[in-house]
Design an enzyme around this catalytic site. Structure first.
Site, short mmCIF file in Angstrom:
data_model
loop_
_atom_site.label_atom_id
_atom_site.label_comp_id
_atom_site.label_asym_id
_atom_site.label_seq_id
_atom_site.Cartn_x
_atom_site.Cartn_y
_atom_site.Cartn_z
N LYS A 180 0.86 -1.20 0.00
CA LYS A 180 0.00 0.00 0.00
C LYS A 180 0.88 1.23 0.00
O LYS A 180 0.68 2.14 -0.82
CB LYS A 180 -0.89 0.01 1.24
CG LYS A 180 -1.51 1.38 1.53
CD LYS A 180 -2.35 1.41 2.79
CE LYS A 180 -1.63 1.80 4.02
NZ LYS A 180 -1.33 3.22 4.23
N ASN A 181 1.88 1.29 0.88
CA ASN A 181 2.64 2.52 1.05
C ASN A 181 3.62 2.79 -0.08
O ASN A 181 4.15 3.89 -0.19
CB ASN A 181 3.34 2.53 2.41
CG ASN A 181 2.33 2.70 3.53
OD1 ASN A 181 1.16 3.04 3.28
ND2 ASN A 181 2.73 2.45 4.75
N CYS B 207 -4.67 8.39 9.04
CA CYS B 207 -4.98 7.93 10.39
C CYS B 207 -4.62 9.00 11.43
O CYS B 207 -3.57 9.62 11.36
CB CYS B 207 -4.20 6.65 10.68
SG CYS B 207 -4.74 5.28 9.66
N ARG C 246 0.94 14.91 12.72
CA ARG C 246 1.42 14.62 11.35
C ARG C 246 1.57 15.87 10.49
O ARG C 246 0.96 16.00 9.43
CB ARG C 246 0.50 13.60 10.68
CG ARG C 246 0.31 12.33 11.51
CD ARG C 246 -0.52 11.29 10.80
NE ARG C 246 0.30 10.53 9.84
CZ ARG C 246 -0.19 9.52 9.11
NH1 ARG C 246 -1.47 9.21 9.20
NH2 ARG C 246 0.57 8.85 8.28
N ASP D 155 4.26 1.09 12.39
CA ASP D 155 3.00 0.50 11.90
C ASP D 155 2.73 -0.87 12.48
O ASP D 155 1.61 -1.35 12.42
CB ASP D 155 3.01 0.39 10.37
CG ASP D 155 2.99 1.75 9.72
OD1 ASP D 155 3.19 1.82 8.50
OD2 ASP D 155 2.82 2.75 10.44
N ARG E 283 -8.70 -0.22 4.12
CA ARG E 283 -7.82 0.74 3.42
C ARG E 283 -6.45 0.12 3.16
O ARG E 283 -5.76 0.52 2.23
CB ARG E 283 -7.61 2.00 4.27
CG ARG E 283 -8.79 2.94 4.35
CD ARG E 283 -8.40 4.20 5.06
NE ARG E 283 -7.10 4.65 4.61
CZ ARG E 283 -6.28 5.42 5.35
NH1 ARG E 283 -6.64 5.79 6.55
NH2 ARG E 283 -5.12 5.80 4.89
C1 EPZ Z 1 4.30 6.97 6.27
O1 EPZ Z 1 3.58 8.08 6.79
C2 EPZ Z 1 3.32 5.82 6.25
N1 EPZ Z 1 2.19 6.17 5.40
C3 EPZ Z 1 2.82 5.53 7.66
O2 EPZ Z 1 2.02 4.36 7.57
C4 EPZ Z 1 4.01 5.23 8.56
O3 EPZ Z 1 3.54 5.08 9.88
C5 EPZ Z 1 5.02 6.38 8.49
O4 EPZ Z 1 5.40 6.61 7.12
C6 EPZ Z 1 6.28 6.08 9.29
O5 EPZ Z 1 6.87 4.92 8.82
C7 EPZ Z 1 2.32 6.11 4.06
O6 EPZ Z 1 3.37 5.76 3.54
C8 EPZ Z 1 1.11 6.47 3.25
P1 EPZ Z 1 6.56 10.29 8.23
P2 EPZ Z 1 4.24 9.56 6.74
O7 EPZ Z 1 6.52 11.53 7.44
O8 EPZ Z 1 5.01 9.71 5.50
C9 EPZ Z 1 6.82 13.64 11.57
C10 EPZ Z 1 0.09 3.08 7.72
O9 EPZ Z 1 -0.44 2.56 8.70
N2 EPZ Z 1 6.84 14.60 10.45
O10 EPZ Z 1 7.72 9.36 8.08
O11 EPZ Z 1 3.16 10.52 7.05
C11 EPZ Z 1 5.49 12.93 11.71
O12 EPZ Z 1 4.58 13.70 12.48
C12 EPZ Z 1 0.60 4.50 7.82
O13 EPZ Z 1 0.27 2.52 6.60
C13 EPZ Z 1 7.03 15.95 10.72
O14 EPZ Z 1 7.19 16.36 11.88
O15 EPZ Z 1 5.23 9.46 7.99
C14 EPZ Z 1 5.86 11.65 12.41
O16 EPZ Z 1 5.98 11.92 13.79
C15 EPZ Z 1 0.31 5.13 9.16
N3 EPZ Z 1 7.04 16.83 9.68
C16 EPZ Z 1 7.26 11.34 11.85
O17 EPZ Z 1 7.74 12.57 11.28
C17 EPZ Z 1 6.86 16.42 8.39
O18 EPZ Z 1 6.90 17.27 7.48
C18 EPZ Z 1 7.28 10.28 10.77
O19 EPZ Z 1 6.36 10.69 9.76
C19 EPZ Z 1 6.66 15.05 8.14
C20 EPZ Z 1 6.67 14.15 9.18
#
Ligand code: EPZ
Length: 418
Positions: free
Chosen positions: A22-23, A117, A122, A305, A397
């Site tokens: 998915k991701n 989610c 985020r 995850d 999803r």
């Molecule tokens: C991706 O989300 C995945 N989703 C998430 O999976 C997964 O939990 C996450 O990566 C971490 O591995 C998809 O790929 C669609 P991040 P993403 O940006 O890209 C902070 C699932 O269940 N952050 O790596 O949104 C953020 O708040 C989903 O499949 C900032 O502060 O995750 C978080 O604390 C849930 N500023 C951390 O970084 C930013 O600009 C990691 O977020 C971006 C992120």
């Protein structure tokens, strides 16, 4: 609304085959609009997040052909650069990949803060930092973003957090920029490597994907290609944990073990009986399980995850297991639902404990997000009696054909539309 109804407490047995990631797919599909020709992606999972992206592509005027066997062909030659409406932006987190892709293609994008989610705030500040570093101007009006650039010029960008989304979005914006972009402290998830290999098949020049330093040399034209989505590592680990919980013997096929090295190590630490054989993993629930401590980290560490999913298995382990969630501030809501089924768990800030071994009893619970829902499926399969999981839309999803896959190994599970 959809509800999953599970009649638990049974020993399951058989084989499940893992679907496309998915991701990865939710990044590849927006990335396809950077291509100057038709592009085909195979092994795309049939899940509602993909439906949402297909709707956005068609809204923009792309020609999209999707088959029943996971193939999607996308021709973006005549797409218009229209603002993406708020309801479309909110349908999923990955809608924000259209920011990088449309900025990279048209140098202008108007859309709203993405959905996804509710596991934390985020923010998308790092995505915007990357776009601005490439020369874009970001105007934010409440939760609406207008991002424009006269020209996109390569630059060095340091990510304060190794964000998956920000890494992907910056790659999308930089692929056709003038000059070279370096992303430092980049995320190293396999989905980023899959995206780079997809774009490089079209003629992009991306190196270092999978490491902390990714170099993108801008190109002006991207040609047609066919690309197969990698297997879903989170789905794979989910079924391996189902096997460890309730299966006399489960064979999980189409797995890249290297992508789930950390979760496999933790399951072995718990005493799970599992055996790796190429792209297959065999697992049984015959061993007594031991408590384990899990600390979530960016790849290749233990994925955030999976902490909501291993939590259900921890209820069957002797002793007090611990979870330390380091990425999100609100990812323990599943534990309150588990406690309704008889689990013994405590949450303090970003740490939680789960004491086992406890016998779970079926009851009505609700999925608060995708992976919380997956964890409750394991709990329902473990529990005696019947468990109903409301909010099953979340689960659909991210898990292709989950009801069919579980029925095939003997689960008494049904999806009810109410
Ligand atoms: C991706 O989300 C995945 N989703 C998430 O999976 C997964 O939990 C996450 O990566 C971490 O591995 C998809 O790929 C669609 P991040 P993403 O940006 O890209 C902070 C699932 O269940 N952050 O790596 O949104 C953020 O708040 C989903 O499949 C900032 O502060 O995750 C978080 O604390 C849930 N500023 C951390 O970084 C930013 O600009 C990691 O977020 C971006 C992120």
């Amino acid at each position: 609304m959809k509800i999953l109804k599970i009649n638990g407490g049974k020993q399951l047995e058989g084989t499940v085959s893992i679907s496309g990631s998915k991701n990865s797919a939710v990044a590849l599909i927006p990335a396809a609009i950077l291509c100057d020709e038709n592009v085909t992606i195979t092994n795309v999972p049939n899940i509602s997040d993909i439906d949402a992206l297909e709707d956005i592509l068609e809204y923009l005027g792309a020609k999209v052909k999707r088959t029943d066997n996971g193939e999607i062909s996308i021709d973006s030659c005549n797409i218009e650069n229209k603002p993406i409406p708020e309801d479309a932006s909110k349908r999923l987190r990955a809608s924000y990949y259209f920011m990088g892709a449309l900025l990279g293609r048209h140098k202008k994008i108007e859309m709203y803060f993405p959905g996804g989610c509710t596991i934390g705030a985020r923010p998308i500040d790092l995505h915007l930092k990357g776009f601005e570093a490439l020369g874009a101007k970001v105007v934010q009006d409440n939760n609406k973003y207008t991002i424009t650039a006269d020209e996109l010029v390569g630059n060095s960008i340091y990510l304060d957090i190794s964000s998956v989304g920000a890494t992907i979005n910056i790659i999308l914006a930089a692929v056709k920029a003038k000059g070279t972009t370096i992303i430092e402290n980049a995320a190293k998830e396999p989905e980023i490597v899959d995206l780079a290999s997809f774009l490089n098949s079209m003629g992009a020049k991306i190196s270092g994907a999978g490491t902390s330093n990714i170099k993108i040399r801008g190109v002006s034209y991207l040609k047609s290609c066919i690309h197969e989505v990698i297997p879903d590592r989170i789905e794979a680990a989910t079924y391996i944990m189902i096997g460890a919980a309730v299966c006399k013997k489960l064979t999980v096929e189409n797995v890249i073990p290297e992508h789930i090295y950390a979760p496999l190590q933790k399951l072995l630490e718990m005493g799970v009986d599992l055996h790796i054989d190429g792209d297959k993993i065999e697992v049984t629930n015959k061993n007594k399980l031991r408590k384990v401590n899990v600390r979530t980290q960016v790849y290749p560490g233990f994925p955030t995850d999976l902490q909501q999913i291993i939590a259900s298995l921890m209820t069957q382990a002797e002793g007090e297991s611990k979870i330390h969630e380091t990425l999100y501030e609100n990812r323990f809501l599943n534990l309150y639902q588990l406690c309704k089924m008889g689990a013994i768990s405590k949450v303090e800030g970003n740490k939680a404990t789960i004491r086992g071994k406890t016998n779970l009893v079926g009851t009505d619970v609700s999925a608060t997000d995708l992976r919380a829902g997956a964890g409750l499926v394991i709990a329902g399969l473990l529990a005696s009696g019947t468990t109903t999981i409301s909010g099953a839309d979340y689960i659909l999803r991210g898990y292709e054909n989950i009801v069919e896959k579980l029925k095939k190994i003997g689960a008494k599970i049904e999806l009810i539309q109410i």
